[in-house]
Motif scaffolding. Structure first.
Motif, PDB file in Angstrom:
ATOM      1  N   UNK A 674       0.827  -1.206   0.000  1.00  8.97           N
ATOM      2  CA  UNK A 674       0.000   0.000   0.000  1.00  8.97           C
ATOM      3  C   UNK A 674       0.863   1.258   0.000  1.00  8.97           C
ATOM      4  N   UNK A 675       1.937   1.255   0.789  1.00  6.99           N
ATOM      5  CA  UNK A 675       2.825   2.413   0.851  1.00  6.99           C
ATOM      6  C   UNK A 675       3.514   2.627  -0.491  1.00  6.99           C
ATOM      7  N   UNK A 676       4.000   1.543  -1.087  1.00  4.78           N
ATOM      8  CA  UNK A 676       4.675   1.656  -2.382  1.00  4.78           C
ATOM      9  C   UNK A 676       3.732   2.225  -3.442  1.00  4.78           C
ATOM     10  N   UNK A 677       2.502   1.731  -3.468  1.00  2.29           N
ATOM     11  CA  UNK A 677       1.532   2.237  -4.441  1.00  2.29           C
ATOM     12  C   UNK A 677       1.211   3.699  -4.180  1.00  2.29           C
ATOM     13  N   UNK A 678       1.070   4.063  -2.913  1.00  2.00           N
ATOM     14  CA  UNK A 678       0.766   5.454  -2.572  1.00  2.00           C
ATOM     15  C   UNK A 678       1.888   6.385  -3.006  1.00  2.00           C
ATOM     16  N   UNK A 679       3.124   5.975  -2.794  1.00  4.36           N
ATOM     17  CA  UNK A 679       4.267   6.801  -3.187  1.00  4.36           C
ATOM     18  C   UNK A 679       4.348   6.953  -4.698  1.00  4.36           C
ATOM     19  N   UNK A 680       4.018   5.907  -5.417  1.00  2.92           N
ATOM     20  CA  UNK A 680       4.013   6.011  -6.881  1.00  2.92           C
ATOM     21  C   UNK A 680       2.911   6.958  -7.341  1.00  2.92           C
ATOM     22  N   UNK A 681       1.749   6.856  -6.730  1.00  4.54           N
ATOM     23  CA  UNK A 681       0.636   7.741  -7.116  1.00  4.54           C
ATOM     24  C   UNK A 681       0.956   9.199  -6.816  1.00  4.54           C
ATOM     25  N   UNK A 682       1.685   9.427  -5.737  1.00  2.00           N
ATOM     26  CA  UNK A 682       2.036  10.793  -5.345  1.00  2.00           C
ATOM     27  C   UNK A 682       3.288  11.292  -6.060  1.00  2.00           C
ATOM     28  N   UNK A 683       3.850  10.443  -6.961  1.00  2.00           N
ATOM     29  CA  UNK A 683       5.088  10.777  -7.671  1.00  2.00           C
ATOM     30  C   UNK A 683       6.219  11.053  -6.686  1.00  2.00           C
ATOM     31  N   UNK A 684       6.287  10.223  -5.639  1.00  2.00           N
ATOM     32  CA  UNK A 684       7.322  10.362  -4.618  1.00  2.00           C
ATOM     33  C   UNK A 684       8.123   9.067  -4.488  1.00  2.00           C
ATOM     34  N   UNK A 685       8.532   8.523  -5.625  1.00  2.00           N
ATOM     35  CA  UNK A 685       9.352   7.308  -5.568  1.00  2.00           C
ATOM     36  C   UNK A 685      10.741   7.598  -5.015  1.00  2.00           C
ATOM     37  N   UNK A 686      11.065   8.892  -4.839  1.00  2.00           N
ATOM     38  CA  UNK A 686      12.332   9.222  -4.188  1.00  2.00           C
ATOM     39  C   UNK A 686      12.355   8.742  -2.740  1.00  2.00           C
ATOM     40  N   UNK A 687      11.176   8.400  -2.210  1.00  2.00           N
ATOM     41  CA  UNK A 687      11.092   7.907  -0.835  1.00  2.00           C
ATOM     42  C   UNK A 687      11.161   6.383  -0.768  1.00  2.00           C
ATOM     43  N   UNK A 688      11.437   5.745  -1.914  1.00  2.00           N
ATOM     44  CA  UNK A 688      11.672   4.299  -1.942  1.00  2.00           C
ATOM     45  C   UNK A 688      13.155   4.098  -2.197  1.00  2.00           C
ATOM     46  N   UNK A 689      13.872   3.623  -1.231  1.00  2.00           N
ATOM     47  CA  UNK A 689      15.317   3.454  -1.379  1.00  2.00           C
ATOM     48  C   UNK A 689      15.967   3.160  -0.047  1.00  2.00           C
ATOM     49  N   UNK A 690      17.278   3.375   0.019  1.00  2.00           N
ATOM     50  CA  UNK A 690      18.041   3.069   1.227  1.00  2.00           C
ATOM     51  C   UNK A 690      18.526   4.316   1.958  1.00  2.00           C
ATOM     52  N   UNK A 691      18.180   5.472   1.465  1.00  2.00           N
ATOM     53  CA  UNK A 691      18.634   6.701   2.082  1.00  2.00           C
ATOM     54  C   UNK A 691      17.949   6.979   3.407  1.00  2.00           C
ATOM     55  N   UNK A 692      18.497   7.886   4.197  1.00  3.78           N
ATOM     56  CA  UNK A 692      17.933   8.176   5.526  1.00  3.78           C
ATOM     57  C   UNK A 692      16.540   8.797   5.464  1.00  3.78           C
ATOM     58  N   UNK A 693      16.178   9.348   4.330  1.00  2.00           N
ATOM     59  CA  UNK A 693      14.863   9.972   4.205  1.00  2.00           C
ATOM     60  C   UNK A 693      13.836   9.047   3.549  1.00  2.00           C
ATOM     61  N   UNK A 694      14.245   7.874   3.145  1.00  2.00           N
ATOM     62  CA  UNK A 694      13.324   6.967   2.467  1.00  2.00           C
ATOM     63  C   UNK A 694      12.376   6.313   3.477  1.00  2.00           C
ATOM     64  N   UNK A 695      11.170   6.042   3.018  1.00  2.00           N
ATOM     65  CA  UNK A 695      10.183   5.388   3.875  1.00  2.00           C
ATOM     66  C   UNK A 695      10.283   3.876   3.796  1.00  2.00           C
ATOM     67  N   UNK A 696      10.494   3.347   2.591  1.00  2.00           N
ATOM     68  CA  UNK A 696      10.593   1.902   2.411  1.00  2.00           C
ATOM     69  C   UNK A 696      11.747   1.592   1.475  1.00  2.00           C
ATOM     70  N   UNK A 697      12.253   0.375   1.558  1.00  2.00           N
ATOM     71  CA  UNK A 697      13.312  -0.066   0.659  1.00  2.00           C
ATOM     72  C   UNK A 697      12.709  -0.704  -0.588  1.00  2.00           C
ATOM     73  N   UNK A 698      13.424  -0.663  -1.684  1.00  2.00           N
ATOM     74  CA  UNK A 698      12.921  -1.376  -2.869  1.00  2.00           C
ATOM     75  C   UNK A 698      13.014  -2.879  -2.650  1.00  2.00           C
ATOM     76  N   UNK A 699      12.135  -3.602  -3.257  1.00  2.00           N
ATOM     77  CA  UNK A 699      12.203  -5.052  -3.170  1.00  2.00           C
ATOM     78  C   UNK A 699      13.333  -5.562  -4.044  1.00  2.00           C
ATOM     79  N   UNK A 700      13.851  -6.720  -3.718  1.00  2.00           N
ATOM     80  CA  UNK A 700      14.959  -7.300  -4.480  1.00  2.00           C
ATOM     81  C   UNK A 700      14.549  -7.476  -5.929  1.00  2.00           C
ATOM     82  N   UNK A 701      15.452  -7.042  -6.816  1.00  2.00           N
ATOM     83  CA  UNK A 701      15.184  -7.191  -8.234  1.00  2.00           C
ATOM     84  C   UNK A 701      14.355  -6.068  -8.815  1.00  2.00           C
TER      85      UNK A 701
END
Length: 737
Positions: A674-701
């Motif tokens: 749900x979080x991943x989909x919400x971030x994509x809808x909000x055009x905030x994929x910058x928050x998917x990653x490993x940085x200190x400001x990211x909310x979630x990590x990307x899934x493997x692959x």
């Protein structure tokens, strides 16, 4: 009036003091305890037990208070059948039997009780969706004791079996009228969560069992009575009737509903706090006036087929117009909202087909301090009826038993709260003497451990009307007291509340007095004197203080009628500084709301980032609940702000609401998709990653997103080194509200 037929004539003049200014009753709906209400109502968030309506295991709970004794007897029979060594049922050590309180101290719940008092008929029979709790936090207790104090014979039927017409006849036909209330909560809020799932428990039922009342209880009870008694007056009251007195949006059926007066078969609706109106109506009926001629009582609604005698009313859009265009409902609601003041408010008429009109009289005058004191001095037993002991008592009592209600009304006017529509904006308060006297009673309770759990009301730190002008000219029609900023005319002094708290904590046996019903932090910040905040932190908080910023986006806060984020941030800093000076390690716990009108996915992500920066993930998040007759519910239904008629974005689909909620709790693994989909809808994929400001990590692959590199501190969604899961700068997660 000096009737002594009640058998408690010695108390008749105690409540008679409350019969000033047209003599009227107090219906404690959804405010704290009786607050029942809401909301945030009510629930209001502070509270409000909300329970599920289920059929399993509820047969004992469905029988009214008049049948509870049979349940207890059956339990005793079962115990004896198990043999001579079978243990007797354990009774509540703090229940009525342990306190030496017998059923004679309560109002009659059966024919046998009536006969014991020498009654052949009740003047009023009160039908209620809650169990019988004789405590001033319960609206039924206030109204029944008030009528008793005025010399009327009042009987009580609690939680009758709505499938059995005989259950409504337990006390026979009353001499004057049936009084009907769904209880301290709207029955639909009691039964269903915001996702419309059945709740599993009902705190207002013995043992917490669900299924003891029907959906839309006031309507069902009214029709049940009308089928049995064609001509006996029926008067509705309580939070459910009050908020449904005119056409209203019903979230559970997702459609507009007519005035509850038309669907219930009732003759009158008493809305708001009912002490004044109920006594005035009772006296009119007792004087022989037909109920269809009681059209003049403030705080009531009635129906009529002619407007010949209605000279000064504002005519609202008719039912056909409301059904044809939602914007007509928005206009109607705004007119209703502007007429909620007892001084400035006018009479309203809502037309229906076939020449039927529902007339709402102006609101009842607020209780004076002396009248409110008299209401709380009535001879309550302060416990539940003995018939419920075998079931373990009534859970809702535990939440309020050691608390004090110090005020009513609220000039905070949060858009999602029904208190303005039910209790009004003019504050009513009890005297210090009244509150100290009740506190002394609490200290004598056998289960009192030295802690008074709360001293407050809809808002704890309101202790006087917003300004002197309210008492002379009423509350302003098109201005709010605290939004967008605190009015310059506002009396922001906390001196009276500080003095009250000092008196309470000085009582013998009192270890600590808590303030838990919530404070308005913008009101605190407007007070140049920090004495209240310092004493609050020093004496009335135990590690955490709950406050309600609700959101952090100014766009959403403006729709909510809440102070800006900047005000909240300043309060957080001031709270931190005061605690630091006191040498205390105490934190703020915020109430947050998702999916409120005005919240797009952009604002939902902004709230998630705020939680991230605090290092805080709330265990519970309240989705906006469109309960009847709130400004926010009107927005939800119409898509516009009724005050401005401007469009407001409304998240309505269950999936979008789930995404907004998940964003606030982004650390929960089950919320990942749900979080991943919400971030994509909000055009905030910058928050998917490993940085200190990211909310979630990307899934493997899935490839890199957001920051792209993995910092040494740890994965996204986890506290970084030095933060100790306490948010930016090492702050603890509760530095909100």
């Amino acid at each position: 009036m000096s009737k002594n037929r009640s058998g408690r004539g010695q108390h008749a003049d105690v409540g008679a003091q409350s019969k000033h200014q047209n003599g009227k009753p107090a219906r404690k709906g959804h405010s704290k305890g009786a607050r029942g209400g809401a909301s945030r109502s009510s629930a209001s968030r502070p509270g409000g037990a909300r329970s599920q309506h289920a059929s399993a295991g509820a047969s004992a709970a469905r029988n009214g208070a008049n049948n509870r004794a049979g349940t207890a007897k059956a339990g005793a029979t079962r115990a004896s059948a198990q043999g001579p060594r079978a243990a007797k049922p354990q009774l509540d050590p703090t229940g009525p039997t342990a306190l030496g309180i017998t059923r004679e101290a309560f109002l009659p719940v059966s024919r046998a009780d009536m006969e014991a008092r020498g009654w052949d008929q009740c003047d009023f029979v009160y039908i209620c969706g809650d169990a019988y709790v004789d405590h001033p936090s319960f609206g039924m207790a206030i109204i029944t004791r008030l009528l008793e104090a005025h010399g009327y014979r009042v009987g009580v039927i609690c939680q009758p079996d709505w499938r059995d017409p005989a259950s409504i006849d337990a006390l026979g036909e009353p001499r004057l009228a049936f009084l009907v209330s769904a209880g301290n909560m709207d029955s639909m809020v009691n039964h269903y969560s915001v996702s419309k799932h059945r709740r599993r428990q009902d705190a207002y039922t013995p043992g917490g069992a669900a299924g003891a009342r029907p959906d839309h209880a006031a309507v069902v009870y009214g029709n049940l009575i009308r089928r049995a008694y064609k001509n006996t007056p029926i008067i509705l009251g309580g939070i459910e009737a009050s908020l449904r007195r005119l056409a209203h949006y019903d979230y559970w059926s997702d459609k507009l509903k007519r005035s509850i007066l038309l669907d219930s078969g009732a003759d009158l609706v008493i809305y708001g706090m009912g002490e004044h109106p109920v006594v005035e109506v009772a006296d009119a009926l007792d004087a022989g006036l037909p109920v269809d001629q009681i059209t003049y009582v403030a705080g009531t609604c009635y129906r009529t087929r002619s407007l010949e005698q209605v000279y000064d009313a504002t005519v609202l859009p008719g039912w056909d117009e409301l059904e044809a265009d939602k914007l007509n409902y928005a206009r109607s609601f705004n007119t209703q909202y502007q007429n909620m003041d007892p001084i400035r408010g006018g009479r309203l008429v809502e037309p229906y087909p076939h020449d039927v009109y529902v007339v709402q009289n102006p609101p009842a005058t607020p209780l004076t301090t002396a009248e409110m004191d008299a209401v709380y001095a009535l001879p309550y037993t302060r416990t539940y009826h003995p018939d419920y002991e075998a079931a373990g008592g009534v859970p809702a009592l535990k939440e309020v038993k050691m608390s004090l209600i110090s005020n009513r009304g609220c000039f905070g006017e949060c858009s999602f709260c029904a208190l303005t529509f039910h209790q009004g904006r003019i504050l009513q308060t009890r005297s210090h003497e009244s509150l100290v006297e009740e506190a002394e009673k609490i200290t004598r309770e056998p289960d009192f451990k030295g802690y008074i759990h709360d001293v407050g009301g809809p808002t704890a730190n309101f202790r006087q009307p917003a300004c002197k002008h309210q008492l002379e000219r009423g509350a302003c029609a098109n201005k709010r007291c605290l939004w967008p900023a605190v009015c310059r005319q506002m009396d922001v002094s906390h001196a009276d509340y500080v003095e009250l708290l000092r008196k309470l904590r000085a009582l013998p046996g009192v270890k600590k007095v808590f303030v838990r019903s919530g404070i308005r932090f913008d009101y605190v910040m407007a007070d140049a004197d920090d004495t209240f905040l310092r004493e609050l932190c020093a004496h009335h908080v135990s590690g955490q203080l709950k406050v309600a910023p609700e959101h952090v986006s100014d766009a959403v806060l403006s729709v909510m009628g809440k102070p800006s984020r900047a005000v909240y941030d300043r309060f957080c800093e001031k709270y931190r500084r005061v605690n630091e000076e006191l040498g205390k390690d105490q934190y703020l716990v915020p109430y947050l709301m998702s999916s409120h009108p005005g919240s797009t996915m952009k604002e939902a992500v902004e709230l998630a980032e705020y939680c991230r920066d605090l290092g805080y993930m709330p265990e519970q998040v309240q989705d906006f609940y469109p309960t009847p007759s709130t400004m926010s519910t009107c927005m939800y239904y119409t898509g516009v702000d009724p005050r401005t008629m401007k469009k407001v974005y409304v998240p309505k689909s269950a999936h979008e609401k789930a995404m907004q909620r998940a964003l606030i709790q982004y650390r929960k693994p089950e919320n990942y998709d749900l979080v991943a989909e919400a971030l994509r809808r909000a055009h905030r994929t910058d928050l998917i990653g490993y940085g200190p400001k990211c909310l979630i990590r990307p899934r493997k692959g899935a490839g890199k997103a957001g920051d792209g590199h993995r910092p040494k501190g740890g994965p996204a969604g986890k506290a970084q080194a030095g933060e100790k899961r306490r948010g930016a700068g090492g702050r603890k997660p509760t530095r909100m509200r």
